[in-house]
Design a protein around this motif. Structure first.
Motif, PDB file in Angstrom:
ATOM      1  N   LEU A  39     -38.846 114.420  83.711  1.00 23.59           N
ATOM      2  CA  LEU A  39     -38.554 115.475  84.461  1.00 23.59           C
ATOM      3  C   LEU A  39     -37.229 115.959  84.770  1.00 23.59           C
ATOM      4  CD1 LEU A  39     -41.549 115.087  87.305  1.00 23.59           C
ATOM      5  CD2 LEU A  39     -41.742 116.309  85.293  1.00 23.59           C
ATOM      6  N   THR A  40     -36.974 117.160  84.945  1.00 24.51           N
ATOM      7  CA  THR A  40     -35.590 117.482  85.216  1.00 24.51           C
ATOM      8  C   THR A  40     -35.571 118.210  86.613  1.00 24.51           C
ATOM      9  OG1 THR A  40     -35.486 119.503  84.267  1.00 24.51           O
ATOM     10  CG2 THR A  40     -34.712 117.602  82.977  1.00 24.51           C
ATOM     11  N   ALA A  41     -34.429 118.407  87.303  1.00 29.40           N
ATOM     12  CA  ALA A  41     -34.293 119.258  88.525  1.00 29.40           C
ATOM     13  C   ALA A  41     -32.895 119.725  88.652  1.00 29.40           C
ATOM     14  CB  ALA A  41     -34.597 118.246  89.765  1.00 29.40           C
ATOM     15  N   ASP A  42     -32.832 121.223  89.123  1.00 31.15           N
ATOM     16  CA  ASP A  42     -31.502 121.718  89.154  1.00 31.15           C
ATOM     17  C   ASP A  42     -30.763 121.089  90.351  1.00 31.15           C
ATOM     18  OD1 ASP A  42     -32.606 123.726  87.396  1.00 31.15           O
ATOM     19  OD2 ASP A  42     -33.148 124.876  89.002  1.00 31.15           O
ATOM     20  N   LEU A  43     -29.462 120.949  89.972  1.00 32.64           N
ATOM     21  CA  LEU A  43     -28.469 120.421  90.869  1.00 32.64           C
ATOM     22  C   LEU A  43     -28.555 121.206  92.287  1.00 32.64           C
ATOM     23  CD1 LEU A  43     -26.541 117.964  91.783  1.00 32.64           C
ATOM     24  CD2 LEU A  43     -24.860 119.514  90.461  1.00 32.64           C
ATOM     25  N   ALA A  44     -28.231 122.246  92.098  1.00 31.51           N
ATOM     26  CA  ALA A  44     -28.010 123.482  93.147  1.00 31.51           C
ATOM     27  C   ALA A  44     -28.576 123.205  94.351  1.00 31.51           C
ATOM     28  CB  ALA A  44     -27.644 124.771  92.715  1.00 31.51           C
ATOM     29  N   PRO A  45     -30.138 123.136  94.162  1.00 31.29           N
ATOM     30  CA  PRO A  45     -30.911 123.137  95.600  1.00 31.29           C
ATOM     31  C   PRO A  45     -31.079 121.612  95.879  1.00 31.29           C
ATOM     32  CG  PRO A  45     -32.279 123.484  93.469  1.00 31.29           C
ATOM     33  CD  PRO A  45     -30.791 123.687  92.931  1.00 31.29           C
ATOM     34  N   ASN A  46     -30.264 120.679  95.284  1.00 26.03           N
ATOM     35  CA  ASN A  46     -30.720 119.298  95.575  1.00 26.03           C
ATOM     36  C   ASN A  46     -29.192 118.715  95.945  1.00 26.03           C
ATOM     37  OD1 ASN A  46     -33.363 118.845  95.278  1.00 26.03           O
ATOM     38  ND2 ASN A  46     -33.008 119.666  93.144  1.00 26.03           N
ATOM     39  N   ILE A  47     -28.095 119.444  96.253  1.00 22.59           N
ATOM     40  CA  ILE A  47     -26.713 118.848  96.427  1.00 22.59           C
ATOM     41  C   ILE A  47     -26.673 118.472  97.875  1.00 22.59           C
ATOM     42  CG2 ILE A  47     -25.704 121.161  96.983  1.00 22.59           C
ATOM     43  CD1 ILE A  47     -23.871 120.325  94.572  1.00 22.59           C
ATOM     44  N   ASN A  48     -25.620 117.579  98.057  1.00 16.20           N
ATOM     45  CA  ASN A  48     -25.346 117.035  99.337  1.00 16.20           C
ATOM     46  C   ASN A  48     -23.940 117.539  99.618  1.00 16.20           C
ATOM     47  OD1 ASN A  48     -23.550 115.285  98.088  1.00 16.20           O
ATOM     48  ND2 ASN A  48     -24.867 113.541  98.051  1.00 16.20           N
ATOM     49  N   ILE A  49     -23.337 116.974 100.837  1.00 19.18           N
ATOM     50  CA  ILE A  49     -22.178 117.470 101.227  1.00 19.18           C
ATOM     51  C   ILE A  49     -21.088 116.921 100.373  1.00 19.18           C
ATOM     52  CG2 ILE A  49     -22.823 117.726 103.601  1.00 19.18           C
ATOM     53  CD1 ILE A  49     -21.440 114.987 104.312  1.00 19.18           C
ATOM     54  N   HIS A  50     -21.155 115.997  99.399  1.00 16.54           N
ATOM     55  CA  HIS A  50     -20.221 115.351  98.509  1.00 16.54           C
ATOM     56  C   HIS A  50     -20.289 116.305  97.086  1.00 16.54           C
ATOM     57  CE1 HIS A  50     -19.587 112.375 101.534  1.00 16.54           C
ATOM     58  NE2 HIS A  50     -21.126 112.155 101.637  1.00 16.54           N
ATOM     59  N   GLY A  51     -21.253 117.220  96.937  1.00 15.72           N
ATOM     60  CA  GLY A  51     -21.160 118.008  95.844  1.00 15.72           C
ATOM     61  C   GLY A  51     -21.863 117.020  94.764  1.00 15.72           C
ATOM     62  N   THR A  52     -22.782 116.197  94.988  1.00 15.20           N
ATOM     63  CA  THR A  52     -23.440 115.329  94.272  1.00 15.20           C
ATOM     64  C   THR A  52     -25.060 115.572  94.515  1.00 15.20           C
ATOM     65  OG1 THR A  52     -23.112 113.340  95.466  1.00 15.20           O
ATOM     66  CG2 THR A  52     -21.662 113.646  93.682  1.00 15.20           C
ATOM     67  N   ALA A  53     -26.048 114.877  93.797  1.00 16.98           N
ATOM     68  CA  ALA A  53     -27.459 114.893  94.135  1.00 16.98           C
ATOM     69  C   ALA A  53     -27.432 114.012  95.417  1.00 16.98           C
ATOM     70  CB  ALA A  53     -28.147 114.429  92.869  1.00 16.98           C
ATOM     71  N   PHE A  54     -28.191 114.634  95.934  1.00 16.87           N
ATOM     72  CA  PHE A  54     -28.774 114.278  97.389  1.00 16.87           C
ATOM     73  C   PHE A  54     -29.863 113.205  97.085  1.00 16.87           C
ATOM     74  CE2 PHE A  54     -32.167 114.709 100.898  1.00 16.87           C
ATOM     75  CZ  PHE A  54     -31.490 113.972 101.916  1.00 16.87           C
ATOM     76  N   GLY A  55     -29.557 111.879  97.608  1.00  6.61           N
ATOM     77  CA  GLY A  55     -30.452 110.894  97.360  1.00  6.61           C
ATOM     78  C   GLY A  55     -31.903 110.903  97.827  1.00  6.61           C
ATOM     79  N   GLY A  56     -32.390 111.891  98.762  1.00  5.18           N
ATOM     80  CA  GLY A  56     -33.994 112.164  98.953  1.00  5.18           C
ATOM     81  C   GLY A  56     -34.589 112.961  97.836  1.00  5.18           C
ATOM     82  N   SER A  57     -33.384 113.744  97.218  1.00  6.62           N
ATOM     83  CA  SER A  57     -34.028 114.754  96.108  1.00  6.62           C
ATOM     84  C   SER A  57     -34.396 113.559  94.921  1.00  6.62           C
ATOM     85  CB  SER A  57     -33.098 115.703  95.761  1.00  6.62           C
ATOM     86  OG  SER A  57     -33.032 116.741  96.784  1.00  6.62           O
TER      87      SER A  57
END
Length: 158
Positions: free
Chosen positions: A44-62
């Motif tokens: 499965l894949t997921a877009d980065l934009a709706p799953n981004i954190n304050i550091h500009g990386t993927a949010f751990g919860g996502s």
């Protein structure tokens, strides 16, 4: 051969993606897409934009959510391959974050063959069944394809 295996792979993946978006609305908001399934592993894949954190990386919860969905969906497809139906739920899980992801997220779920066979046998005989699924997460960019996180979920058929 059963009905599930006679359906073209792209149609099965589209149906899985539609199911995820309908039954787990968060997956739609995350931009989750069913990428590939080979009978043993699911991506499965997921877009980065709706799953981004304050550091500009993927949010751990996502990342955790994508992994949990991927493990669940893998078991659903594999049981379907055997013409078996069961309600599958995640009972316990652990994730180890190893490096940040700065691109489209991907999750690859796989289950050890012997463990899955025992799980399927228990489902077939209508007994309680549980199995561990490992999901490796990374990013779509070439440098991020290594293990950014590893999720291990214990799923149960109820």
């Amino acid at each position: 051969m059963n009905a599930a295996t006679t359906i073209p792979a792209d149609q099965r993946l589209a149906a899985l993606q539609a199911l995820l978006h309908r039954e787990v609305p968060l997956s739609r908001h995350m931009g989750v897409a069913a990428d590939s399934y080979d009978g043993a592993a699911l991506v499965l894949t997921a877009d980065l934009a709706p799953n981004i954190n304050i550091h500009g990386t993927a949010f751990g919860g996502s990342m955790y959510s994508l992994a949990a969905l991927c493990g669940w969906a893998l078991l659903r497809l594999r049981l379907e391959d055997l013409s078996l139906q069961a309600e599958v739920v995640v009972g316990a899980a652990r994730i180890d974050y190893r490096r940040p992801v700065r691109s489209t997220l991907f999750a690859r779920a796989a289950c050890e063959a012997r463990s899955f066979d025992a799980f399927a046998d228990r489902v077939r005989s209508a007994r309680r069944a549980g199995v561990d699924v490992e999901v490796v997460l990374g990013g779509a960019d070439e440098g991020e394809r290594t293990q950014a996180a590893v999720f291990t979920g214990t799923y149960a058929a109820v």
